[in-house]
Design a protein around this motif. Structure first.
Motif, PDB file in Angstrom:
ATOM      1  N   THR A  86       0.818  -1.077  -0.084  1.00  0.00           N
ATOM      2  CA  THR A  86       0.004  -0.057   0.134  1.00  0.00           C
ATOM      3  C   THR A  86       0.917   1.189   0.025  1.00  0.00           C
ATOM      4  O   THR A  86       0.575   2.104  -0.787  1.00  0.00           O
ATOM      5  CB  THR A  86      -0.977  -0.008   1.256  1.00  0.00           C
ATOM      6  OG1 THR A  86      -1.715  -1.229   1.141  1.00  0.00           O
ATOM      7  CG2 THR A  86      -1.775   1.279   1.267  1.00  0.00           C
TER       8      THR A  86
ATOM      9  N   ASP B 267      -5.485  -1.164  -5.359  1.00  0.00           N
ATOM     10  CA  ASP B 267      -4.946  -1.875  -4.208  1.00  0.00           C
ATOM     11  C   ASP B 267      -6.222  -2.794  -3.762  1.00  0.00           C
ATOM     12  O   ASP B 267      -6.964  -2.490  -3.003  1.00  0.00           O
ATOM     13  CB  ASP B 267      -4.791  -0.868  -3.088  1.00  0.00           C
ATOM     14  CG  ASP B 267      -3.868  -1.396  -1.911  1.00  0.00           C
ATOM     15  OD1 ASP B 267      -3.525  -2.368  -1.966  1.00  0.00           O
ATOM     16  OD2 ASP B 267      -3.346  -0.404  -1.186  1.00  0.00           O
ATOM     17  N   GLU B 268      -5.863  -4.139  -4.029  1.00  0.00           N
ATOM     18  CA  GLU B 268      -6.689  -5.318  -3.453  1.00  0.00           C
ATOM     19  C   GLU B 268      -8.122  -5.034  -3.961  1.00  0.00           C
ATOM     20  O   GLU B 268      -9.083  -4.970  -3.172  1.00  0.00           O
ATOM     21  CB  GLU B 268      -6.627  -5.326  -1.759  1.00  0.00           C
ATOM     22  CG  GLU B 268      -5.210  -5.827  -1.355  1.00  0.00           C
ATOM     23  CD  GLU B 268      -5.335  -6.135   0.029  1.00  0.00           C
ATOM     24  OE1 GLU B 268      -6.183  -6.628   0.423  1.00  0.00           O
ATOM     25  OE2 GLU B 268      -3.919  -5.739   0.435  1.00  0.00           O
TER      26      GLU B 268
END
Ligand SMILES: Nc1ncnc2c1ncn2[C@@H]1O[C@H](COP(=O)(O)OP(=O)(O)OP(=O)(O)O)[C@@H](O)[C@H]1O
Ligand SMILES: [Mg+2]
Lengths: 258, 618
Positions: free
Chosen positions: A41, A157-158
């Motif tokens: 992240t 991000d994910e």
């Protein structure tokens, strides 16, 4: 399209990301893997200009995100790791808002928003406040918002967290189609199956350092796991699971129950 | 359960020590509380001494103790009301908006245990006003007597009991509310009510003393008598006062009687809430975090039912309409490009407008501010009337301009200071888009101006009429408002944007004290400039004074015009410059704040070989 040059970020004493180099070509789908707290992240936040690197540079489409933020960010679509969105806007208003921030022109915007809502199965709830959405719906609207301006670079991000199988499938299909149209995609994920099946390149980060980068076969060679799945490679490279510890933990639980 | 409480206390202490400035504020709060308690003690001792001395010379024996009881009752009443408000607020925040609820509800604790944890929390926090007020009050009384050690023990017991009642009431009312009001609304409603209560209290405190100051001692005592009538009998404050008086006389039977009565009633209330708990749980407590759906008639034009299209052509659809918008080349395309492309600034403004107007908390905050301003203005107008008369004919105009300015300022500050930080957790997402800090600040300013302007216009009309202004003065005031509000709002939004606190839940905590001070300072400078401009314009054009500033008509007209230019120019300048400054500072900032206290455990040195566990075990 995406370049990181010696990208480094420290928080106090903690080197969250240290000297990460990346060079991702148009049309590539780059899978960014790593254990929790590895620095995924943080790297993404530096690539998107949300954090200022302690050292090094991040470039999007040839623009340094720190010195030319507007140019770089115009090319960019970003899906944050937690879908926190404007709870007091409706889904449609939110997409409208994001489109305006990216200066999408009005006639295209309308079609685009309806299409995206339709695509992610949100048309019915498009006029409800986002605050009333489920987690997966929020995730979907966040992805839709990242696509609304037709980005050249997509950083996620994910993105599959919380999505139902159909939506996850739609997302994967959309990402593939985008990659075919030379959109550069960078996504972090913990789902190795996605990385293995979709990504043209995989990078593994651990303790802030890229410990492996390449196609899955290349990684396989690197880890000397001739036939291993990406999971095996991942576990081997990041130090594996200490089975003894798990067993001890379970045994302690047993004892306590007795 | 005890462990849960222990953790809760630890966590709240952690949030105090999180940063130095917070620790400092906390320390300051403690210091102020102690000072307050000491002040209450000495004041109370003095008053009770006076009364006791007066009673000693009084004609009728027993009047003294009546006065004492009355005073104590008033004191307790005040303390109870204060704790009740605190308890209501705390109950509300711990029982409904607390983020640990889902966790506690899924833990192996019964609903009632969760309630007890919350109840303990309420008592702890609601006891602060009593500690500052009730106990020093009683101690002051004891010192005036002077009383023995037992009295102080009894006082401590009484103080403890006096916390129970408001806490039980607060908890009960909250649980009732959740049964009666749809859970998704209760958060906002609670906040709105809370601020309105606050405003009411402020009003009372501000206007009350004004009536009191004119009273003679006799009148004051009569008022006390009157209070006794209304307070006696059913008022717990009266019971507590009786108990205190009994304690001072060493009458244990009466003391325990009155104290026990209060205790029993609190217990009853508590039992009542307790019986409601399970009900309330299923009635919505567990779901109090829900957000309402936007009620839209457009539900009628929902997509017709039919097989949805699972993934059909999704790939093609997702990408199908991409591609450069080649049509912008044509003239038509160019025109639509220029006129129909909504700018980010306008989009931000629209979003801000929607956001604020859909959030009851924001609105109630604004209303609170307005009530305070009105009270302050009415209060000072009463006192300052004489002084203003000296200014002659222009008074209605100046007065209404100043009052309107203050009103609009209050509202702008309430809505504007926290505007940037209102983004909260959305800030990173917003910063990932190609908008500059300046555009953000400008957009927010533009969004808030339409919220302030109507109120400011109404205030302008009202004040002009109240001050007995003429039609021209009314028009002048309205022009003034339209010119001045944008500058005022940009000051507030920009000041708030220089040090925003994105973590704040409470709208009032979004801007730091520095930002607030900066806003005040700039607004004062602005007001000074405006006053100068208005003075030039008014005195030269409306010629309210016997001695015009300039004899020549041309010069005087020019001076008047200059005044107008100053007023308009100041607003315009602020509207252009301030967002620039604040925007630049926002651009300097990182969009994600660093959380302190990091990196203590592991230093991230373990490379590939060390494995993930190496660093993490510590
Ligand atoms: N804002 C911050 N302040 C201080 N430290 C931070 C901050 N953000 C991240 N860190 C630290 O930086 C390191 C990397 O965190 P990061 O969020 O990048 O991990 P991640 O790879 O995304 O993990 P996950 O898989 O859990 O999402 C962690 O040790 C984390 O504690
Ligand atoms: Mg992460």
């Amino acid at each position: 399209m995406i370049r990181a040059i010696k990208l480094t970020k420290t928080f106090g004493d903690l080197k969250a990301v240290s000297s990460v180099d990346l060079d991702i070509q148009p049309g590539e789908i780059f899978g960014f893997l790593g254990p929790n707290g590895a620095g995924k992240t943080t790297t993404i936040r530096m690539l998107t200009g949300l954090l200022r690197p302690t050292f090094g540079k991040a470039m999007i489409g040839g623009y340094d995100i720190q010195t030319h933020p507007v140019e770089a960010k115009s090319l960019l679509g970003y899906v944050p790791d937690t879908p926190v969105l404007y709870e007091k806007l409706t889904g449609r208003e939110f997409l409208d808002f994001m489109a305006d921030l990216y200066r999408v022109d009005r006639r295209r915007k309308k079609n685009r928003i309806s299409e995206l809502l339709e695509l992610f199965d949100l048309s019915e709830r498009g006029d409800d406040l986002i605050g009333s959405y489920s987690r997966g719906m929020k995730q979907k609207i966040a992805v839709a918002a990242a696509l609304v301006h037709d980005p050249k670079v997509l950083i996620l991000d994910e993105p599959t967290v919380g999505l139902d199988p159909r939506s996850a499938r739609v997302l994967k299909d959309v990402l593939r189609a985008l990659a075919q149209r030379k959109v550069t995609i960078f996504m972090s994920t913990h789902i190795l199956e996605i990385a293995e099946r979709m990504c043209t390149q995989v990078g593994i980060i651990d303790h802030g350092k890229i410990i492996a980068c390449g196609t899955v076969p290349e990684l396989r060679a690197l880890s000397k796991e001739a036939s291993g799945s990406l999971e095996d490679i991942f576990l081997k490279l990041t130090g594996g699971v200490e089975y003894a510890e798990i067993v001890r933990f379970l045994e302690e639980g047993e004892e306590a129950r007795r | 359960m005890i462990r849960v409480l222990y953790w809760k206390i630890r966590i709240s202490l952690r949030s105090v020590t999180k940063s130095e400035s917070r620790a400092f504020l906390f320390f300051l709060g403690v210091l102020v509380s102690i000072v307050l308690a000491v002040v209450v003690f000495f004041v109370s001792r003095r008053i009770f001494r006076l009364i006791l001395e007066a009673a000693a010379f009084g004609e009728v024996a027993g009047v003294g103790s009546l006065w004492v009881a009355n005073l104590l009752s008033i004191g307790f009443f005040f303390a109870l009301v204060m704790s009740l408000f605190t308890a209501l607020g705390v109950a509300f925040s711990t029982m409904y908006s607390s983020s640990d609820l889902p966790l506690l509800f899924t833990a192996p604790l019964s609903v009632r245990e969760v309630f007890l944890v919350k109840f303990a929390e309420i008592i702890l926090r609601a006891s602060i006003p009593t500690l500052i007020f009730s106990f020093p009050l009683l101690a002051g009384y004891g010192a005036a007597l002077p009383a023995g050690a037992v009295f102080y023990l009894q006082s401590a017991l009484l103080t403890a009991i006096s916390v129970l009642l408001p806490a039980a009431l607060g908890a009960g009312l909250n649980l009732l509310a959740v049964r009666l009001i749809p859970p998704y609304r209760i958060k906002e409603l609670g906040a709105a009510l809370g601020t309105l209560f606050g405003a009411a209290i402020y009003t009372l405190m501000h206007l009350g003393p004004r009536h009191l100051t004119g009273m003679s001692m006799e009148q004051a005592l009569q008022a006390l008598e009157g209070f006794r009538l209304s307070a006696a009998g059913i008022s717990p404050a009266w019971w507590l006062a009786q108990a205190a008086v009994a304690a001072s006389k060493g009458d244990f039977g009466a003391f325990f009687g009155w104290a026990g009565l209060t205790f029993l009633v609190s217990g009853g209330l508590m039992a009542f809430s307790f019986s409601l708990v399970t009900e309330a749980f299923y009635g919505g407590w567990v779901a109090s975090g829900e957000v309402h759906k936007k009620d839209r008639r457009s539900r009628a034009r929902e997509r017709p039912a039919g097989p949805s299209r699972p993934g059909r052509d999704s790939a093609r659809e997702g990408a199908g309409t991409y591609g450069p918008s080649g049509d912008t080349e044509s003239i038509q395309g160019f025109v639509t490009g220029v006129f129909l492309r909504r700018s980010p600034v306008l989009a931000l403004a629209l979003k801000e407008l929607r956001h604020v107007s859909r959030d009851l908390r924001e609105i109630s905050n604004g209303v609170y501010m307005l009530v305070m301003m009105i009270v302050a203005l009415v209060g000072s107008a009463r006192g300052g009337g004489q002084w203003l008369k000296g200014l002659g004919q222009a008074v209605p105009l100046y007065g209404s301009l100043a009052a309107t300015f203050l009103m609009s300022w209050g509202l702008s500050s309430s809505l504007g200071l926290g505007a940037v930080a209102r983004e909260g957790k959305n800030w990173p997402l917003l910063r990932s888009t190609p908008v500059t800090g300046r555009e953000i600040v400008r957009g927010k300013t533009l969004g808030i101006v339409p919220l302030v302007l109507p109120v400011a216009l109404i205030a302008g009309i009202a004040f002009t009429l109240l001050a007995g202004g003429t039609r021209w003065q009314l028009i002048a005031t309205l022009c003034f408002v339209v010119l001045v509000v944008p500058g005022m709002v940009s000051i507030e939004v920009s000041a708030g944007g220089i040090a925003p606190n994105f973590e704040a839940e409470d709208p009032r905590q979004r801007a730091s004290g520095w930002a607030f001070l900066l806003g005040v300072l700039l607004e004062l400078l602005y007001a000074g400039l405006l006053a100068f401009g208005v003075f030039l314009a008014v005195s030269n054009w409306l010629r309210y004074y016997d001695q015009p500033l300039a004899e020549s008509r041309v010069v005087s007209t020019a001076l008047g015009a200059l005044g107008l230019v100053i007023v308009a120019g100041a607003s315009m300048a602020l509207f252009t410059i301030m967002p620039d400054v604040a925007g630049r500072s926002l651009d300097e900032m990182e969009a994600v704040e660093q959380t302190p206290g990091n990196g203590a455990g592991h230093k991230g040195k373990g490379g590939a070989g060390a494995g993930p566990n190496a660093g993490r075990k510590s």
